[in-house]
Scaffold this motif. Structure first.
Motif, PDB file in Angstrom:
ATOM      1  N   LEU A 198      44.293  71.540 -39.371  1.00  0.00           N
ATOM      2  CA  LEU A 198      43.341  71.363 -38.639  1.00  0.00           C
ATOM      3  C   LEU A 198      43.185  72.078 -37.235  1.00  0.00           C
ATOM      4  N   MET A 199      44.451  71.902 -36.431  1.00  0.00           N
ATOM      5  CA  MET A 199      44.422  72.295 -35.074  1.00  0.00           C
ATOM      6  C   MET A 199      44.482  73.865 -35.041  1.00  0.00           C
ATOM      7  N   LEU A 200      44.974  74.524 -36.124  1.00  0.00           N
ATOM      8  CA  LEU A 200      44.790  76.044 -36.109  1.00  0.00           C
ATOM      9  C   LEU A 200      43.592  76.342 -36.485  1.00  0.00           C
ATOM     10  N   ALA A 201      42.889  75.743 -37.478  1.00  0.00           N
ATOM     11  CA  ALA A 201      41.274  76.145 -37.962  1.00  0.00           C
ATOM     12  C   ALA A 201      40.481  75.976 -36.911  1.00  0.00           C
ATOM     13  N   LEU A 202      40.664  74.818 -35.926  1.00  0.00           N
ATOM     14  CA  LEU A 202      39.666  74.691 -34.827  1.00  0.00           C
ATOM     15  C   LEU A 202      39.896  75.636 -33.772  1.00  0.00           C
ATOM     16  N   HIS A 203      41.387  75.934 -33.522  1.00  0.00           N
ATOM     17  CA  HIS A 203      41.627  77.132 -32.698  1.00  0.00           C
ATOM     18  C   HIS A 203      40.696  78.262 -33.026  1.00  0.00           C
ATOM     19  N   ARG A 204      40.875  78.631 -34.235  1.00  0.00           N
ATOM     20  CA  ARG A 204      40.425  79.973 -34.490  1.00  0.00           C
ATOM     21  C   ARG A 204      38.925  80.017 -34.819  1.00  0.00           C
ATOM     22  N   GLU A 205      38.273  78.833 -34.816  1.00  0.00           N
ATOM     23  CA  GLU A 205      36.833  78.868 -34.813  1.00  0.00           C
ATOM     24  C   GLU A 205      36.434  78.790 -33.154  1.00  0.00           C
ATOM     25  N   GLY A 206      37.310  78.693 -32.111  1.00  0.00           N
ATOM     26  CA  GLY A 206      36.917  78.755 -30.927  1.00  0.00           C
ATOM     27  C   GLY A 206      36.654  77.342 -30.276  1.00  0.00           C
ATOM     28  N   ARG A 207      37.163  76.193 -31.157  1.00  0.00           N
ATOM     29  CA  ARG A 207      36.854  74.879 -30.444  1.00  0.00           C
ATOM     30  C   ARG A 207      38.306  74.449 -30.051  1.00  0.00           C
ATOM     31  N   GLN A 208      38.949  74.956 -29.054  1.00  0.00           N
ATOM     32  CA  GLN A 208      40.280  74.725 -28.531  1.00  0.00           C
ATOM     33  C   GLN A 208      40.422  73.201 -27.986  1.00  0.00           C
ATOM     34  N   VAL A 209      39.305  72.741 -27.414  1.00  0.00           N
ATOM     35  CA  VAL A 209      39.213  71.344 -26.673  1.00  0.00           C
ATOM     36  C   VAL A 209      39.492  70.560 -27.773  1.00  0.00           C
ATOM     37  N   GLU A 210      38.747  70.690 -28.889  1.00  0.00           N
ATOM     38  CA  GLU A 210      39.092  69.813 -30.053  1.00  0.00           C
ATOM     39  C   GLU A 210      40.293  69.843 -30.707  1.00  0.00           C
ATOM     40  N   ALA A 211      40.840  71.049 -30.817  1.00  0.00           N
ATOM     41  CA  ALA A 211      42.065  71.336 -31.303  1.00  0.00           C
ATOM     42  C   ALA A 211      43.300  70.509 -30.717  1.00  0.00           C
ATOM     43  N   HIS A 212      43.037  70.529 -29.299  1.00  0.00           N
ATOM     44  CA  HIS A 212      44.116  70.064 -28.521  1.00  0.00           C
ATOM     45  C   HIS A 212      43.737  68.148 -28.597  1.00  0.00           C
ATOM     46  N   GLY A 213      42.480  67.930 -28.708  1.00  0.00           N
ATOM     47  CA  GLY A 213      42.322  66.441 -29.045  1.00  0.00           C
ATOM     48  C   GLY A 213      42.945  66.146 -30.415  1.00  0.00           C
TER      49      GLY A 213
END
Length: 256
Positions: A198-213
């Motif tokens: 999930l972190m990787l998918a969020l990061h690749r979607e440009g949602r870095q803050v959510e990935a760290h969350g």
């Protein structure tokens, strides 16, 4: 005759549902379907029916229920020897191709074989395997003796899903699988591999803050529930995300 346990127990004969109204017959059939090579002792079948030693007539009642189950299946198109009497037990003689749990296991095996040869083909096979599920395994049988088998099947389902989404991310399909990953990760907050995907998918979607969350929630959850923290591979992913260095990283072995 087809048997389905990846969800509520179902029996179909030439595509037509076969009703199994007797609760003990349903438990006996389910126990035979999940047993190694379809064989179980009478004592194990007693446990499946009564969750304990049962009444003093339990052995005779199991014999009667097995006989009734055999006649019912034969009457609806099953082979005359579909339930075979063995020394101190019974065996359900059904080809693997006609039991959804066995078909699931075989399709996952083929998907794993294809992983390093044809990633797209492997994803398709994983999708085919996961489509066989209709809900929680053995749902509605309410038999404690069947719960370990149901838990084992649930774990195999989750592993297959993780492996599938891992491959989907390799193919750059983070946008297509993101919603599924969010839902699955929420259902299994302790599984590090899911959280990593999930972190990787969020990061690749440009949602870095959510990935760290996602990492912070996992860290807090593990600390509260288990008194531990995320494993080394997940910590490595977090560092790579912070440095935006995840191009070649794949969460292939993060533990649950």
């Amino acid at each position: 005759m087809e048997f389905a346990i990846l969800g509520p127990l179902e029996v179909r004969s030439s595509g037509t549902p076969v009703d199994l109204p007797a609760p003990r017959q349903r438990r006996i059939l389910a126990a035979l379907l999940v047993a190694s090579e379809g064989w179980l002792s009478v004592n194990r079948l007693i446990e499946a029916c009564w969750d304990d030693a049962g009444p003093w007539t339990a052995r005779k009642q199991v014999q009667n229920q097995v006989g009734a189950l055999r006649r019912h299946l034969v009457r609806h198109g099953g082979d005359a020897n579909i339930v075979v009497t063995r020394p101190d037990g019974y065996q359900l003689d059904v080809s693997d191709a006609y039991v959804d749990a066995r078909e699931f296991a075989e399709t996952v095996r083929r998907a794993r074989q294809a992983t390093e040869i044809d990633t797209t083909r492997a994803v398709t096979l994983y999708q085919d395997a996961l489509t066989l599920w209709r809900g929680p395994a053995l749902d509605g049988l309410n038999s404690p003796s069947l719960e370990p088998a149901a838990a084992r099947l649930a774990e195999l389902r989750l592993l297959a899903a993780e492996e599938r989404y891992d491959l989907e991310l390799r193919l750059g399909r983070h946008r297509q699988v993101l919603a599924d990953l969010i839902e699955l990760a929420a259902e299994h907050p302790s599984r590090e591999r899911l959280q990593a995907l999930l972190m990787l998918a969020l990061h690749r979607e440009g949602r870095q803050v959510e990935a760290h969350g996602v990492y912070r929630r996992l860290h807090d959850h593990l600390a509260e529930e288990l008194g531990t923290g995320p494993g080394g591979e997940l910590r490595e992913l977090r560092e790579r995300l912070l440095c935006d260095r995840v191009t070649a990283w794949q969460p292939n072995s993060a533990s649950s």
